[in-house]
Design a protein around this motif. Structure first.
Motif, mmCIF file in Angstrom:
data_model
loop_
_atom_site.group_PDB
_atom_site.id
_atom_site.type_symbol
_atom_site.label_atom_id
_atom_site.label_comp_id
_atom_site.label_asym_id
_atom_site.label_seq_id
_atom_site.Cartn_x
_atom_site.Cartn_y
_atom_site.Cartn_z
ATOM 1 N N PHE A 58 0.823 -1.203 0.000
ATOM 2 C CA PHE A 58 0.000 0.000 0.000
ATOM 3 C C PHE A 58 0.854 1.249 0.000
ATOM 4 O O PHE A 58 1.850 1.320 0.731
ATOM 5 N N LYS A 59 0.423 2.249 -0.768
ATOM 6 C CA LYS A 59 1.013 3.578 -0.673
ATOM 7 C C LYS A 59 0.534 4.209 0.629
ATOM 8 O O LYS A 59 -0.458 3.770 1.210
ATOM 9 N N PRO A 60 1.208 5.260 1.089
ATOM 10 C CA PRO A 60 0.792 5.895 2.347
ATOM 11 C C PRO A 60 -0.660 6.376 2.354
ATOM 12 O O PRO A 60 -1.277 6.443 3.411
ATOM 13 N N ASN A 61 -1.226 6.674 1.179
ATOM 14 C CA ASN A 61 -2.618 7.138 1.145
ATOM 15 C C ASN A 61 -3.606 6.014 1.449
ATOM 16 O O ASN A 61 -4.781 6.269 1.665
ATOM 17 N N GLY A 62 -3.123 4.768 1.470
ATOM 18 C CA GLY A 62 -3.964 3.632 1.823
ATOM 19 C C GLY A 62 -4.895 3.169 0.719
ATOM 20 O O GLY A 62 -5.590 2.174 0.870
ATOM 21 N N TYR A 63 -4.919 3.854 -0.409
ATOM 22 C CA TYR A 63 -5.853 3.506 -1.472
ATOM 23 C C TYR A 63 -5.200 2.729 -2.600
ATOM 24 O O TYR A 63 -5.747 1.764 -3.086
ATOM 25 N N ASP A 64 -4.051 3.183 -3.052
ATOM 26 C CA ASP A 64 -3.381 2.522 -4.163
ATOM 27 C C ASP A 64 -2.618 1.321 -3.631
ATOM 28 O O ASP A 64 -1.854 1.445 -2.676
ATOM 29 N N PHE A 65 -2.830 0.161 -4.227
ATOM 30 C CA PHE A 65 -2.112 -1.008 -3.745
ATOM 31 C C PHE A 65 -1.792 -1.974 -4.875
ATOM 32 O O PHE A 65 -2.373 -1.927 -5.946
ATOM 33 N N ARG A 66 -0.847 -2.826 -4.601
ATOM 34 C CA ARG A 66 -0.471 -3.936 -5.463
ATOM 35 C C ARG A 66 -0.605 -5.196 -4.615
ATOM 36 O O ARG A 66 -0.487 -5.150 -3.399
ATOM 37 N N SER A 67 -0.816 -6.322 -5.260
ATOM 38 C CA SER A 67 -0.945 -7.560 -4.502
ATOM 39 C C SER A 67 -0.324 -8.724 -5.255
ATOM 40 O O SER A 67 -0.076 -8.650 -6.455
ATOM 41 N N CYS A 68 -0.068 -9.779 -4.518
ATOM 42 C CA CYS A 68 0.445 -11.015 -5.098
ATOM 43 C C CYS A 68 -0.101 -12.156 -4.260
ATOM 44 O O CYS A 68 -0.139 -12.076 -3.034
ATOM 45 N N PHE A 69 -0.519 -13.236 -4.904
ATOM 46 C CA PHE A 69 -1.131 -14.379 -4.236
ATOM 47 C C PHE A 69 -0.404 -15.639 -4.679
ATOM 48 O O PHE A 69 -0.249 -15.872 -5.877
ATOM 49 N N ALA A 70 0.068 -16.432 -3.720
ATOM 50 C CA ALA A 70 0.794 -17.657 -4.071
ATOM 51 C C ALA A 70 0.761 -18.630 -2.904
ATOM 52 O O ALA A 70 0.372 -18.272 -1.791
ATOM 53 N N GLY A 71 1.173 -19.859 -3.164
ATOM 54 C CA GLY A 71 1.280 -20.851 -2.100
ATOM 55 C C GLY A 71 1.487 -22.249 -2.641
ATOM 56 O O GLY A 71 1.257 -22.517 -3.820
ATOM 57 N N HIS A 72 1.932 -23.124 -1.763
ATOM 58 C CA HIS A 72 2.166 -24.514 -2.143
ATOM 59 C C HIS A 72 0.878 -25.208 -2.579
ATOM 60 O O HIS A 72 0.919 -26.137 -3.386
ATOM 61 N N ASP A 73 -0.277 -24.768 -2.052
ATOM 62 C CA ASP A 73 -1.547 -25.395 -2.426
ATOM 63 C C ASP A 73 -1.802 -25.322 -3.929
ATOM 64 O O ASP A 73 -2.571 -26.098 -4.474
ATOM 65 N N PHE A 74 -1.163 -24.377 -4.592
ATOM 66 C CA PHE A 74 -1.369 -24.180 -6.024
ATOM 67 C C PHE A 74 -0.203 -24.709 -6.845
ATOM 68 O O PHE A 74 -0.151 -24.513 -8.053
ATOM 69 N N GLY A 75 0.753 -25.344 -6.172
ATOM 70 C CA GLY A 75 1.926 -25.840 -6.882
ATOM 71 C C GLY A 75 2.861 -24.723 -7.313
ATOM 72 O O GLY A 75 3.671 -24.907 -8.220
ATOM 73 N N ASP A 76 2.744 -23.559 -6.668
ATOM 74 C CA ASP A 76 3.590 -22.426 -7.041
ATOM 75 C C ASP A 76 5.034 -22.670 -6.620
ATOM 76 O O ASP A 76 5.295 -23.236 -5.561
ATOM 77 N N PRO A 77 5.982 -22.226 -7.435
ATOM 78 C CA PRO A 77 7.389 -22.350 -7.043
ATOM 79 C C PRO A 77 7.672 -21.456 -5.842
ATOM 80 O O PRO A 77 6.944 -20.506 -5.570
#
Length: 156
Positions: free
Chosen positions: A128-147
């Protein structure tokens, strides 16, 4: 606003909506965003500082100018939150945020946690940027076979 994004993602995960989806990230390569993500520290989870620091996430500056990260925050679905200190991230540069303790240096920041932050099976990281509105995300985990580490950098 940022809490709503985390709550919506958590509700979707609890409902199983995200559990069948492939890993994703809301990333424009010409922004500040997550890069590599070692969400599962290699080896046994001993909770030693070395093991904790082998769990990390990279923050990458894909812009053509340096960006001051003071006040930006990194969060997970469980509500763990780290507010970044004053840190100027150069254009095209990356800083690695380690889970454990250490001394912040060029290229390395330390959360200072005595516990693991990221879930090994599935988790979501938010930037999150300091303004709390603009954000980026990433989702991963072994449950999905992700490296592990997972590359959030090239997601779109």
């Amino acid at each position: 606003m940022k809490k709503y994004a985390v709550l919506i993602a958590a509700a979707a995960m609890a409902a199983g909506t995200l559990a069948t989806a492939p890993a994703f990230a809301a990333t424009d390569p010409k922004t500040v965003h997550f890069g590599g993500w070692q969400y599962d520290s290699p080896g046994s989870d001993t909770r030693s500082n070395t093991s904790l620091n082998n769990e990390w996430i990279n923050i990458h500056n894909g812009t053509s100018a340096a960006v001051q990260l003071k006040g930006w925050s990194v969060e997970d679905l469980a509500g763990h939150s780290y507010v970044l200190p004053s840190y100027k991230l150069g254009a095209g540069k990356t800083v690695k945020l380690h889970t454990g303790r250490g001394t912040n240096t060029a290229g390395h920041l330390y959360w200072g946690s005595g516990n693991y932050i990221w879930n090994n099976t599935q988790d979501m990281a938010f930037l999150f940027k300091p303004n709390g509105y603009d954000f980026r995300s990433c989702f991963a985990g072994h449950d999905f076979g992700d490296p592990n580490p997972y590359n959030c950098h090239n997601e779109s």
